[in-house]
Motif scaffolding. Sequence first.
Motif, PDB file in Angstrom:
ATOM      1  N   VAL A   9     -26.234 -31.996  27.704  1.00 14.21           N
ATOM      2  CA  VAL A   9     -27.355 -32.167  26.770  1.00 14.21           C
ATOM      3  C   VAL A   9     -27.554 -33.646  26.466  1.00 14.21           C
ATOM      4  N   TYR A  10     -28.776 -34.095  26.644  1.00 15.36           N
ATOM      5  CA  TYR A  10     -29.126 -35.459  26.229  1.00 15.36           C
ATOM      6  C   TYR A  10     -30.519 -35.414  25.607  1.00 15.36           C
ATOM      7  N   ASN A  11     -30.556 -35.356  24.289  1.00 17.20           N
ATOM      8  CA  ASN A  11     -31.809 -35.387  23.518  1.00 17.20           C
ATOM      9  C   ASN A  11     -32.741 -34.216  23.846  1.00 17.20           C
ATOM     10  N   HIS A  12     -32.149 -33.023  23.975  1.00 15.52           N
ATOM     11  CA  HIS A  12     -32.945 -31.805  24.139  1.00 15.52           C
ATOM     12  C   HIS A  12     -32.775 -30.910  22.917  1.00 15.52           C
ATOM     13  N   GLY A  13     -32.837 -31.517  21.751  1.00 11.62           N
ATOM     14  CA  GLY A  13     -32.593 -30.781  20.521  1.00 11.62           C
ATOM     15  C   GLY A  13     -33.555 -29.642  20.277  1.00 11.62           C
ATOM     16  N   GLU A  14     -34.808 -29.773  20.722  1.00 10.46           N
ATOM     17  CA  GLU A  14     -35.793 -28.728  20.461  1.00 10.46           C
ATOM     18  C   GLU A  14     -35.617 -27.517  21.374  1.00 10.46           C
ATOM     19  N   ALA A  15     -35.064 -27.707  22.551  1.00  9.35           N
ATOM     20  CA  ALA A  15     -34.987 -26.617  23.531  1.00  9.35           C
ATOM     21  C   ALA A  15     -33.614 -25.983  23.644  1.00  9.35           C
ATOM     22  N   VAL A  16     -32.559 -26.729  23.360  1.00  6.46           N
ATOM     23  CA  VAL A  16     -31.222 -26.256  23.697  1.00  6.46           C
ATOM     24  C   VAL A  16     -30.808 -25.031  22.894  1.00  6.46           C
ATOM     25  N   GLY A  17     -31.290 -24.882  21.671  1.00  7.44           N
ATOM     26  CA  GLY A  17     -30.896 -23.735  20.857  1.00  7.44           C
ATOM     27  C   GLY A  17     -31.281 -22.418  21.494  1.00  7.44           C
ATOM     28  N   ALA A  18     -32.496 -22.339  22.051  1.00  4.74           N
ATOM     29  CA  ALA A  18     -32.944 -21.103  22.699  1.00  4.74           C
ATOM     30  C   ALA A  18     -32.115 -20.813  23.942  1.00  4.74           C
ATOM     31  N   ASP A  34     -22.421 -33.077  24.792  1.00  8.87           N
ATOM     32  CA  ASP A  34     -23.375 -34.016  24.208  1.00  8.87           C
ATOM     33  C   ASP A  34     -23.208 -35.360  24.891  1.00  8.87           C
ATOM     34  N   ASP A  35     -24.190 -35.727  25.686  1.00  8.71           N
ATOM     35  CA  ASP A  35     -24.103 -36.940  26.501  1.00  8.71           C
ATOM     36  C   ASP A  35     -24.683 -38.140  25.746  1.00  8.71           C
ATOM     37  N   GLY A  36     -24.139 -38.399  24.563  1.00 10.42           N
ATOM     38  CA  GLY A  36     -24.591 -39.553  23.789  1.00 10.42           C
ATOM     39  C   GLY A  36     -25.975 -39.383  23.206  1.00 10.42           C
ATOM     40  N   SER A  37     -26.301 -38.174  22.737  1.00  6.76           N
ATOM     41  CA  SER A  37     -27.647 -37.896  22.211  1.00  6.76           C
ATOM     42  C   SER A  37     -27.907 -38.642  20.907  1.00  6.76           C
ATOM     43  N   GLU A  38     -29.208 -38.770  20.572  1.00  2.00           N
ATOM     44  CA  GLU A  38     -29.579 -39.396  19.306  1.00  2.00           C
ATOM     45  C   GLU A  38     -29.170 -38.489  18.144  1.00  2.00           C
ATOM     46  N   LEU A  57     -18.263 -27.668  21.504  1.00  4.23           N
ATOM     47  CA  LEU A  57     -18.980 -28.929  21.669  1.00  4.23           C
ATOM     48  C   LEU A  57     -18.024 -30.017  22.126  1.00  4.23           C
ATOM     49  N   CYS A  58     -18.366 -30.635  23.256  1.00  5.49           N
ATOM     50  CA  CYS A  58     -17.652 -31.812  23.765  1.00  5.49           C
ATOM     51  C   CYS A  58     -18.608 -32.986  23.635  1.00  5.49           C
ATOM     52  N   ARG A  59     -18.181 -34.024  22.952  1.00  5.41           N
ATOM     53  CA  ARG A  59     -19.096 -35.144  22.673  1.00  5.41           C
ATOM     54  C   ARG A  59     -18.641 -36.402  23.415  1.00  5.41           C
ATOM     55  N   LEU A  60     -19.568 -36.981  24.180  1.00  6.03           N
ATOM     56  CA  LEU A  60     -19.316 -38.246  24.865  1.00  6.03           C
ATOM     57  C   LEU A  60     -19.914 -39.372  24.021  1.00  6.03           C
ATOM     58  N   GLY A  68     -22.180 -37.260  34.942  1.00  4.95           N
ATOM     59  CA  GLY A  68     -21.009 -37.580  34.141  1.00  4.95           C
ATOM     60  C   GLY A  68     -20.741 -36.519  33.090  1.00  4.95           C
ATOM     61  N   ALA A  69     -21.812 -36.013  32.461  1.00  3.33           N
ATOM     62  CA  ALA A  69     -21.653 -34.970  31.444  1.00  3.33           C
ATOM     63  C   ALA A  69     -21.159 -33.671  32.064  1.00  3.33           C
ATOM     64  N   VAL A  70     -21.713 -33.299  33.213  1.00  4.20           N
ATOM     65  CA  VAL A  70     -21.269 -32.064  33.870  1.00  4.20           C
ATOM     66  C   VAL A  70     -19.802 -32.173  34.265  1.00  4.20           C
ATOM     67  N   MET A  71     -19.407 -33.302  34.822  1.00  2.18           N
ATOM     68  CA  MET A  71     -18.013 -33.460  35.230  1.00  2.18           C
ATOM     69  C   MET A  71     -17.071 -33.387  34.038  1.00  2.18           C
TER      70      MET A  71
END
Length: 243
Positions: A9-18, A34-38, A57-60, A68-71
């Motif tokens: 996830v990188y700044n997909h706050g509106e879509a990821v919940g669904a 979380d790939d360094g999201s805002e 939740l794994c936060r980078l 990098g996030a998938v790995m």
Amino acid sequence: MKLIAVIPVYNHGEAVGAVVRAIRGHGLPVLLVDDGSEPGCAAVLDALAQADEGVQLCRLAVNQGKGGAVMAGLRAAAAQGWTHALQIDADGQHDTADVPKFAAAAAAEPGYFICGCPIYDASVPKARLYGRYATHVWVWINTLSMAVRDSMCGFRVYPLDRVVPLIDSVHIGRRMDFDVEVAVRLVWRGVPVRNVATRVRYPAGGVSHFRALQDNLLISWMHTRLFFGMLPRLPLLLWRKLA
């Protein structure tokens, strides 16, 4: 088989919940990376993890790129004892109704790399659609096969005992080149592939992090590296094809 969904996830706050709710509806646990999201998106991810014990939740701290996030997610899943990871995008492009189909394919053939083969609707940008064919051809050349029908689809299932040793032993692109390169290298290592048809749509107003110039250059350089990596493997690939 112990299967977990890994969602970069990188700044997909509106879509990821669904997406998360749909996957949880199929009974799968979820690992969000979380790939360094805002901060706004980070807060959404915190809320999803706090509301459901089946969501981790794994936060980078710093953006690593999709690969990098998938790995990071694959390594974390393997460390927790999961045997397989279902990768799916956070932006809602992939049809979560097909999650059981992917899970069943992995359960039937647990040693296989299960790779999504997109069926697009009218929402797909034509430039993106036609541009994919250049990558398809290069993948078929670099694997001497058509085993992977669409290496750019980010909806797939990995056997973790095959993919984690791979990503730990060789350098693989960390951005939009990841999906293609890891697919080619799995084929090189003799991992069989099962392609699964799945519907893909491009939601109106969706957030895309594909950088036309930079990512196309990365992908071109990746194809070059893979081609020269294929050459010393040519006898083995030909032998497999003949066999």
